[in-house]
Each structure stands twice: as C-alpha cells, then as structure tokens.
Scaffold this active site. Sequence first.
Site, PDB file in Angstrom:
ATOM      1  CE  LYS A  32      -4.406  -1.312   0.158  1.00  0.00           C
ATOM      2  NZ  LYS A  32      -5.451  -0.800  -0.742  1.00  0.00           N
ATOM      3  CB  SER A 281      -0.935  -8.165  -1.405  1.00  0.00           C
ATOM      4  OG  SER A 281      -1.849  -8.898  -0.601  1.00  0.00           O
TER       5      SER A 281
END
Length: 390
Positions: A32, A281
């Site tokens: 992110k 991720s």
Amino acid sequence: RTPCAHSKTLSALTGAKIWIKFENLQYTGSFKERGAYVKLSSLSDAEKSAGVIAMSAGNHAQGVAYAAQRLNIPATIVMPLATPFVKVQRTREFGADVILDGANLSDAAARAHHIADTQAMTFIHPFDDPLIIAGQGTIGLEILEDVPDLDVLVVPVGGGGLIAGIAIAAKALKPEIEVIGAEAALIPSMRQKLYADAEPSGYQTIAEGIAVERVSDLAAALLKDRLDDILLLSENSMEHAICLFLGIEKTLAEGAGAAALAAVIGHPDRFRGRKVGLILSGGNIDSRLLASVLMRDMARDGRIARLRLDMPDIPGALGQVCNLIGEQGGNIIDVSHQRVFSAGPAKQAELVVAIETRDRVHMAQVIAALTASGRVVTVLDSETQKDDKS
C-alpha cells in the site's frame, strides 16, 4: 523494490513454476505504501499543509501514514472498530492520528469524508484513485523486469486498485500474459461487478484486507479488457496458504496476502506446468489470529484431534488413558474430565482429550490403540459438527 523469488517447494507442491513477489517485505508490511507515496507526492503545498485523511482496515492506513511521515504531511486515519490491533499500533507509530469508528469500511469512510469536508483535508482513497492505481502498478513493472517470461500473474482482489495497476503495467509490457484475480468467496464484490455471477454470503473473512463491499468503478473499467478471470477462494484455502507461506517460505502472509497462493492450490489444473507469478501483498496479521490459523490447519491435517471416551469413574482410569496415549507417542494438549454434567450413568465419567500427533496415520494408530484397550472412542470433528465413531 521487493524481492521476486522462485519457490522450488511450492512449485513441486502445485505442479506450477511459482515465483513470489514479496510485498510483505515493504517497510509497512504491504504494497500500500507504493500508491500512497505517489498520491501524496502529487499534492500541492497548500494541500500538504492542510493534511490528509484516509479510511482503512489497516494496510492503506499504514501506507498513508508512512508516506505522510516521509513527506512531513499531517495525517489522520479512520479505522473500523474491529481492525486488528497490530495494524492500529503500527499506524500510530508512523505518526498518524488514528480514529477508531464504524463497524465496517463503509462506516469508517463516512466518518473520514465528514472530517475531510469540515476540516478541508484531502481524502486519500485506498483504491479508487488513478494515482493510487499507478503506484500499485509499479509491482507489475518490477515483476516482469525480474521474470519476463511469466505466463500468468495471480493478484489479490479487494477494491481493485492493486490488480488494475498491475494489469495495466503487465499487459502493456507483455500483452499475452494472463492476469487472474484471487477474491474471497464470502465477499466477491469485483466478481459480482464484472461478471454478475457471484453473491456475497458474509463479511467475516480472514482476508480483511480485501473485504471490500463496494469496488472501484475506475478499477473495474480498467479491468474490463485486461482481466482474464477472478477465482473465488474459501476461508480454509486462505488459512492453508498462510500456513504454507510460513512453513515453506518462512515468511508471514496475512489472509489477503495469501490469496494468490490459495487460488493456485485451489485450482491446480488451471496453473499446472505454467510459470506463475504470485503477489504476496501483505503480512500484517494479528498474532492471536495467526496462532488460531496454525492450530486449525493442524486439525485439518489430522495432526490435532479431540477424542471423547466414556470410562468408569474409578481411581486410576484417567491415568490409564493418558499413559496409553503417551506410549503411542501422542501428546496431550488439553483434557476435560467430566463427572457431574455427563449424560452417562452416575458411575461413568466422560473424558474429552485433545491430542497432537505426527500426522493423520499416527493419529489413527493412537485411536486404534485406545479402541483395542476396550474403550469406545468418538472423534469430535469440529469442522463438520459430526461425530465419527471409531
């Protein structure tokens, strides 16, 4: 830039040639911060001075907070009340003001938008923003630079920002590459948006990082001609993938981070013999949840089981059972010895014992030994809620 490494063991396990992009090794523990830094860098001096605000279940929060810290921008993050503590703590460590409010992301978003409007702050959306999407797309550039002959990329899908950015970059560099999404079956919002053949059945998924009720319209439009498929994942498959990453790769994946591996394991025929890039991720998982996942996986593998035995309520009976289990190499991890609330006769006690063994075969040997000693053993299967009489 994060490593992209080949996994020999996962390749042998899945029948595919597996490469892993370790975004869990980012400073904030997830991808992110890429999009957050690109977005915050684009703000004017006045916007930076007024500060930014975001809503997030955790990873976007940390990405925005870290980017804001690096750029000396005041940041406020609104997080749902059920956000794992580790994510709240890390966000505060990056200097952001954290507000816990709302039962879900939608409630948190409403509070964040209200604060943005009343205090003239810039709202940083976690995925529905072209600059956020562009930042996440740098993963696609890196992975194809490292492994240009990949056949397919498997990417976790939440709001769509990550997979849209990666798909744009990957398809531009290699038009024939497949891009496949991995989405929690409990909340298949992108699958529902693009294909209209899936319905949400609940929101308590282990993959809270991709538990998005409403996906990005922008990302969906970008994916329309770039996405090859979305595979839906069971909770068990994502839990098992977390354990595989930890046990095989010695790396920590959260539920969303393990989604790509869960997709490959759950659909082996789709990937067998192909060169597959998995996006790990993120790795921000609560320690208590991780402990529960590991124990549940052991139970599914037959290494932990609960056994119920009815036995005479006489001195030494419990010790005999425990000794027999020990002689067979079983490890007792929990015991419940019930006299008063047993449904059996007054001169009989009920014993529920949780034991750990090497594997399913060893467990069967322990149960067989108990049965051979004249005891009736019932295996309590917590998954099916059915009793398997031995």
